[in-house]
Design an enzyme around this catalytic site. Structure first.
Site, mmCIF file in Angstrom:
data_model
loop_
_atom_site.group_PDB
_atom_site.id
_atom_site.type_symbol
_atom_site.label_atom_id
_atom_site.label_comp_id
_atom_site.label_asym_id
_atom_site.label_seq_id
_atom_site.Cartn_x
_atom_site.Cartn_y
_atom_site.Cartn_z
ATOM 1 N N ASP A 62 7.025 8.343 5.565
ATOM 2 C CA ASP A 62 7.609 8.461 4.232
ATOM 3 C C ASP A 62 8.067 9.908 4.075
ATOM 4 O O ASP A 62 8.207 10.622 5.071
ATOM 5 C CB ASP A 62 6.573 8.055 3.168
ATOM 6 C CG ASP A 62 7.224 7.584 1.870
ATOM 7 O OD1 ASP A 62 7.803 8.436 1.180
ATOM 8 O OD2 ASP A 62 7.143 6.387 1.547
ATOM 9 N N ALA A 77 0.855 -1.185 0.000
ATOM 10 C CA ALA A 77 0.000 0.000 0.000
ATOM 11 C C ALA A 77 0.893 1.237 0.000
ATOM 12 O O ALA A 77 2.090 1.160 0.290
ATOM 13 C CB ALA A 77 -0.915 0.017 1.221
ATOM 14 N N LYS A 78 0.323 2.354 -0.350
ATOM 15 C CA LYS A 78 1.028 3.637 -0.279
ATOM 16 C C LYS A 78 -0.006 4.741 -0.300
ATOM 17 O O LYS A 78 -1.082 4.588 -0.883
ATOM 18 C CB LYS A 78 1.966 3.804 -1.478
ATOM 19 C CG LYS A 78 3.140 4.726 -1.204
ATOM 20 C CD LYS A 78 4.198 4.025 -0.378
ATOM 21 C CE LYS A 78 5.464 4.856 -0.274
ATOM 22 N NZ LYS A 78 6.550 4.109 0.380
ATOM 23 N N GLY A 79 0.319 5.857 0.322
ATOM 24 C CA GLY A 79 -0.634 6.952 0.336
ATOM 25 C C GLY A 79 0.032 8.251 0.665
ATOM 26 O O GLY A 79 1.244 8.328 0.879
#
Length: 433
Positions: free
Chosen positions: A164, A123-125
């Site tokens: 991040d 996942a990434k956001g």
């Protein structure tokens, strides 16, 4: 040093017709998936499924500014694949965050977790915002509101965010608190990368850079290169680049160049990396006391043994790939090499160790943190470092085996390891209904 032959120039011309000079993370991730799948006997239907995310949550994130005005920012959470376990991946605050970037980075997280054999999917956001333009109070309000917008799709057994670009342990602390308040119980496992005082793991912040250094050492051993006789240039002196450079320096390598956004400090005789402030320690201070300053572009083409691009994506392209002088490139950043550049470097026999292996220390120690939270028992820093080294060596051996068995690039070998594990899980679980 690698040859800038006519073949490499011809490869560049061929790739000109097939891909742009700079491509999105999603384009790069899909190209790499398709290329690696060609080396394996994998059901094409599974490959087709892996080209697409399971879900992308797009939300508006309104916050009240300190002056009383209200701004609304766009936020995203891409969940790619969860066949092997809960989604896992970072949250970034950056003006250039987009849906497609999040999808591409979520795909890389899927491969990264599989390469490391972790029970997670990708996942990434993030939020499209410049965090430098937010006060601490505004950043906290943004984080808490964004957490609430995502609350239905995250959780310790569902999707576990981490820091991040533009976010940090404090951001994760706010996120954990916001989630816990709504759930009615303290839930440390909802995020990783937290401060240790509230369930974070020792060694988490330096883990990606540490894994880059560990993999660089293993790659040098593979190519019979003594670290004491190895020169290294590191683009980007943030958390990843600084930790990698300092560890390699400690192990005997000669670090000849490090950089930040203002340029690179260059000394062919070697740099004392402990005397150069990292971005986290003092932003934009790398070149402050430098005798010789070169550009970031010049750093990439230095005549060194090892090049570590640890800043941004798409820094090595078809425009400069033929000028890379390093024998070995270790990807510290996510996606620093475009597909066109990858082809050119392959033609020139430049070994490239991919990001999904090299910087996987972050997600690996995040896994350790998740385990500590579940068991409510903290590990010592020594245990974290020992476990990380064991896991990185295990992953390296798995990739090395495929590299030699299939006679492919290191990137393809890493993808073969990852895709084999993911495909086996999909085949075993099947397609519902």
């Amino acid at each position: 040093m690698p040859s800038s032959s006519n073949a490499s120039r011809e490869a560049a011309e061929r790739q000109d017709k097939e891909s742009p000079v700079s491509e999105s993370a999603l384009e790069t991730a899909r190209r790499q998936l398709q290329h690696a799948a060609a080396s394996l006997d994998i059901d094409p239907n599974i490959v087709e499924r892996l080209k697409h995310p399971k879900r992308v949550q797009e939300v508006a994130v309104p916050i009240k500014r300190d002056d009383g005005s209200v701004d609304v920012f766009s936020g995203y959470r891409a969940q790619h694949d969860s066949v092997r376990g809960p989604y896992k991946g970072g949250l970034r605050y950056h003006p250039d965050v987009t849906r497609d970037e999040c999808v591409g980075l979520s795909m890389w997280m899927t491969w990264k977790c599989a390469v490391m054999d972790l029970p997670f999917g990708g996942a990434k956001g993030g939020v499209a915002v410049n965090p430098k333009e937010l006060s601490k109070a505004e950043k906290e309000r943004l984080t808490r509101r964004f957490t609430e917008e995502l609350r239905e799709i995250i959780g310790p057994n569902q999707d576990i965010p981490a820091p991040d670009m533009g976010t940090d342990p404090q951001t994760m602390a706010w996120m954990m608190d916001a989630y816990s308040m709504q759930e009615g119980e303290t839930t440390p496992g909802v995020v990783t990368g937290k401060p240790p005082v509230i369930g974070g793991s020792e060694g988490r912040e330096e883990a990606p850079g540490r894994s880059v250094a560990l993999i660089t050492r293993l790659a040098c051993e593979y190519y019979d290169r003594d670290l004491d006789e190895t020169t290294v240039a590191v683009q980007g002196y943030g958390s990843v680049g600084a930790n990698a450079a300092r560890l390699l320096d400690e192990w005997g390598a000669t670090i000849v160049a490090v950089s930040d956004v203002n340029g690179a400090l260059y000394d062919p005789n070697g740099i004392d990396t402990t005397s150069v402030p990292s971005h986290d320690e003092e932003p934009e201070a790398v070149t402050r006391d430098a005798d010789t300053v070169i550009s970031n572009d010049e750093l990439l083409t230095l005549d060194v043994d090892v090049l570590i691009p640890a800043a941004l994506g798409n820094v090595i392209t078809q425009d400069n790939a033929a000028d890379i002088e390093a024998d070995l490139v270790v990807e510290g950043a996510n996606g620093p090499i475009t597909a066109a550049a990858d082809s050119i470097l392959e033609t020139r026999d430049v070994a490239v160790i991919p990001d999904i292996l090299a910087n996987a220390g972050g997600v690996t120690v995040s896994y350790f943190e998740w385990l500590q939270d579940i068991n409510r028992r903290a590990w010592s820093l020594e245990r974290v470092y020992d476990e990380l080294e064991t896991e990185m060596e295990r992953a390296w051996r798995a990739v090395q085996t495929e590299f030699e068995r299939h006679d492919v690039t290191w990137r393809d070998a890493a993808y073969i390891v990852a895709l084999s594990r993911i495909a086996a899980a999909h085949e075993t679980r099947g397609l519902w209904p």
